[in-house]
Design a protein around this motif. Structure first.
Motif, mmCIF file in Angstrom:
data_model
loop_
_atom_site.group_PDB
_atom_site.id
_atom_site.type_symbol
_atom_site.label_atom_id
_atom_site.label_comp_id
_atom_site.label_asym_id
_atom_site.label_seq_id
_atom_site.Cartn_x
_atom_site.Cartn_y
_atom_site.Cartn_z
ATOM 1 N N SER A 122 0.833 -1.207 0.000
ATOM 2 C CA SER A 122 0.000 0.000 0.000
ATOM 3 C C SER A 122 0.867 1.255 0.000
ATOM 4 O O SER A 122 0.583 2.222 -0.732
ATOM 5 C CB SER A 122 -0.911 -0.003 1.227
ATOM 6 O OG SER A 122 -1.726 1.158 1.251
ATOM 7 N N LEU A 123 1.940 1.250 0.804
ATOM 8 C CA LEU A 123 2.853 2.391 0.840
ATOM 9 C C LEU A 123 3.513 2.596 -0.522
ATOM 10 O O LEU A 123 3.651 3.734 -0.998
ATOM 11 C CB LEU A 123 3.909 2.165 1.918
ATOM 12 C CG LEU A 123 4.953 3.271 2.103
ATOM 13 C CD1 LEU A 123 4.280 4.579 2.530
ATOM 14 C CD2 LEU A 123 5.990 2.855 3.135
ATOM 15 N N TRP A 124 3.909 1.500 -1.144
ATOM 16 C CA TRP A 124 4.524 1.550 -2.479
ATOM 17 C C TRP A 124 3.561 2.157 -3.494
ATOM 18 O O TRP A 124 3.928 3.035 -4.287
ATOM 19 C CB TRP A 124 4.931 0.142 -2.885
ATOM 20 C CG TRP A 124 5.639 0.024 -4.205
ATOM 21 C CD1 TRP A 124 6.406 0.971 -4.822
ATOM 22 C CD2 TRP A 124 5.649 -1.111 -5.070
ATOM 23 N NE1 TRP A 124 6.893 0.487 -6.018
ATOM 24 C CE2 TRP A 124 6.445 -0.778 -6.187
ATOM 25 C CE3 TRP A 124 5.070 -2.375 -5.000
ATOM 26 C CZ2 TRP A 124 6.657 -1.663 -7.233
ATOM 27 C CZ3 TRP A 124 5.286 -3.270 -6.027
ATOM 28 C CH2 TRP A 124 6.075 -2.918 -7.142
ATOM 29 N N SER A 125 2.314 1.691 -3.465
ATOM 30 C CA SER A 125 1.332 2.190 -4.429
ATOM 31 C C SER A 125 1.038 3.670 -4.206
ATOM 32 O O SER A 125 0.911 4.438 -5.177
ATOM 33 C CB SER A 125 0.041 1.369 -4.357
ATOM 34 O OG SER A 125 -0.610 1.565 -3.113
ATOM 35 N N TRP A 126 0.957 4.094 -2.952
ATOM 36 C CA TRP A 126 0.690 5.506 -2.689
ATOM 37 C C TRP A 126 1.857 6.388 -3.120
ATOM 38 O O TRP A 126 1.663 7.535 -3.563
ATOM 39 C CB TRP A 126 0.374 5.727 -1.203
ATOM 40 C CG TRP A 126 -1.065 5.516 -0.899
ATOM 41 C CD1 TRP A 126 -1.632 4.469 -0.237
ATOM 42 C CD2 TRP A 126 -2.155 6.375 -1.268
ATOM 43 N NE1 TRP A 126 -2.991 4.605 -0.156
ATOM 44 C CE2 TRP A 126 -3.343 5.771 -0.776
ATOM 45 C CE3 TRP A 126 -2.237 7.579 -1.948
ATOM 46 C CZ2 TRP A 126 -4.591 6.347 -0.967
ATOM 47 C CZ3 TRP A 126 -3.491 8.154 -2.141
ATOM 48 C CH2 TRP A 126 -4.639 7.537 -1.656
ATOM 49 N N PRO A 175 -7.474 1.768 -3.462
ATOM 50 C CA PRO A 175 -6.831 2.978 -4.012
ATOM 51 C C PRO A 175 -5.965 2.682 -5.226
ATOM 52 O O PRO A 175 -5.921 3.483 -6.171
ATOM 53 C CB PRO A 175 -5.986 3.497 -2.837
ATOM 54 C CG PRO A 175 -6.567 2.870 -1.630
ATOM 55 C CD PRO A 175 -7.082 1.539 -2.062
ATOM 56 N N ALA A 176 -5.257 1.528 -5.196
ATOM 57 C CA ALA A 176 -4.399 1.183 -6.332
ATOM 58 C C ALA A 176 -5.233 0.970 -7.591
ATOM 59 O O ALA A 176 -4.830 1.382 -8.683
ATOM 60 C CB ALA A 176 -3.581 -0.072 -6.012
ATOM 61 N N TYR A 177 -6.385 0.333 -7.443
ATOM 62 C CA TYR A 177 -7.252 0.070 -8.597
ATOM 63 C C TYR A 177 -7.804 1.384 -9.174
ATOM 64 O O TYR A 177 -7.780 1.605 -10.388
ATOM 65 C CB TYR A 177 -8.401 -0.849 -8.183
ATOM 66 C CG TYR A 177 -9.393 -1.114 -9.282
ATOM 67 C CD1 TYR A 177 -9.114 -2.046 -10.280
ATOM 68 C CD2 TYR A 177 -10.605 -0.444 -9.336
ATOM 69 C CE1 TYR A 177 -10.018 -2.302 -11.297
ATOM 70 C CE2 TYR A 177 -11.517 -0.681 -10.353
ATOM 71 C CZ TYR A 177 -11.217 -1.615 -11.322
ATOM 72 O OH TYR A 177 -12.129 -1.857 -12.336
ATOM 73 N N ILE A 178 -8.288 2.247 -8.300
ATOM 74 C CA ILE A 178 -8.839 3.531 -8.749
ATOM 75 C C ILE A 178 -7.748 4.371 -9.409
ATOM 76 O O ILE A 178 -7.945 4.960 -10.485
ATOM 77 C CB ILE A 178 -9.470 4.286 -7.571
ATOM 78 C CG1 ILE A 178 -10.686 3.512 -7.040
ATOM 79 C CG2 ILE A 178 -9.878 5.698 -7.983
ATOM 80 C CD1 ILE A 178 -11.285 4.099 -5.774
ATOM 81 N N ALA A 179 -6.572 4.424 -8.762
ATOM 82 C CA ALA A 179 -5.478 5.235 -9.300
ATOM 83 C C ALA A 179 -4.970 4.676 -10.620
ATOM 84 O O ALA A 179 -4.622 5.440 -11.529
ATOM 85 C CB ALA A 179 -4.334 5.297 -8.284
ATOM 86 N N PHE A 180 -4.917 3.350 -10.744
ATOM 87 C CA PHE A 180 -4.448 2.750 -11.992
ATOM 88 C C PHE A 180 -5.328 3.178 -13.157
ATOM 89 O O PHE A 180 -4.825 3.571 -14.222
ATOM 90 C CB PHE A 180 -4.440 1.226 -11.878
ATOM 91 C CG PHE A 180 -4.157 0.528 -13.176
ATOM 92 C CD1 PHE A 180 -2.867 0.463 -13.689
ATOM 93 C CD2 PHE A 180 -5.184 -0.069 -13.896
ATOM 94 C CE1 PHE A 180 -2.600 -0.161 -14.895
ATOM 95 C CE2 PHE A 180 -4.930 -0.702 -15.106
ATOM 96 C CZ PHE A 180 -3.637 -0.753 -15.606
#
Length: 232
Positions: free
Chosen positions: A34-38, A194-199
């Motif tokens: 999660s930290l990596w994705s943010w 969040p990763a899915y939405i941001a992707f």
């Protein structure tokens, strides 16, 4: 056992501390993912904003009526943004072709082909650069729920083993262990959503930026063709 349970027994810290070591590893891994994705999300958001802001300024300069040579010279020798690099490469091809002579339609056609190939190369490299990191978001978005589910299944299996050893099916015995296991799934979803939405959002921005480069390349090709027509 009942008296020992309080509301604090179900806070995030206690759920993590009481969890099985495998579940703890899953939670820590998901937290790092999660930290990596943010980190990627914030970096890409800032970069896209800067790229589009610089592109707006440069396109405004190109459309101001000044000569393309003046705009290209004003951008400096090694501009970082793709648009001024594309303009400078196009003008370089134009100068080289004019120096060697443009006496017939075949040479003019070769010039247009060289310009198009040069611009396509810049667009391909720039597209790869702006899309860098989006694959990591896709991995976090798709893998995190399953990793969290694995932690939940493992935790529930561990909980049932403890229940069998204690020979006690009281809810006070079952609830904390089940909560610890389900916490892994919750962290997986916290990482994935969040990763899915941001992707999806950043992929759309990358596609729009690539389309912007392609549109600018078409304008440059048209400008060269117009210059060729004016020489005939």
């Amino acid at each position: 056992m009942d008296a020992a349970l309080t509301a604090d027994s179900f806070n995030f810290v206690n759920l993590f501390l009481r969890a099985d070591w495998v579940v703890k590893l899953v939670m820590v891994g998901l937290g790092l993912a999660s930290l990596w994705s943010w980190t990627i999300i914030l970096d890409k958001t800032v970069r896209f904003a800067a790229l589009n802001r610089e592109a707006d300024r440069f396109e405004e300069a190109v459309g101001s009526g000044r000569s393309l040579e003046d705009v290209a010279a004003e951008a400096g020798e090694r501009p970082r943004h793709a648009l001024p690099r594309m303009l400078q490469m196009t003008l370089r091809e134009w100068r080289d072709a004019r120096t060697k002579g443009l006496s017939n339609d075949t040479q003019a056609a070769f010039l247009i082909q060289r310009v198009d190939r040069t611009l396509d190369t810049v667009i391909a490299r720039e597209s790869a650069r702006v899309e860098d990191g989006l694959g990591a978001l896709a991995i976090v978005a798709t893998a995190s729920p399953f990793i969290g589910l694995f932690g939940t299944v493992w935790g529930i299996m561990h909980a049932f083993q403890a229940i069998a050893l204690q020979k006690n099916t009281n809810l006070a015995v079952v609830a904390p262990a089940i909560a610890e296991a389900l916490f892994a799934t919750a962290i997986g979803l916290i990482a994935a959503i969040p990763a899915y939405i941001a992707f999806n959002a950043l992929s759309t921005k990358a596609g729009k930026f690539t389309a912007r480069l392609e549109g600018f390349a078409d304008d440059l090709s048209t400008a060269i063709q117009r210059r060729l027509a004016e020489r005939t």
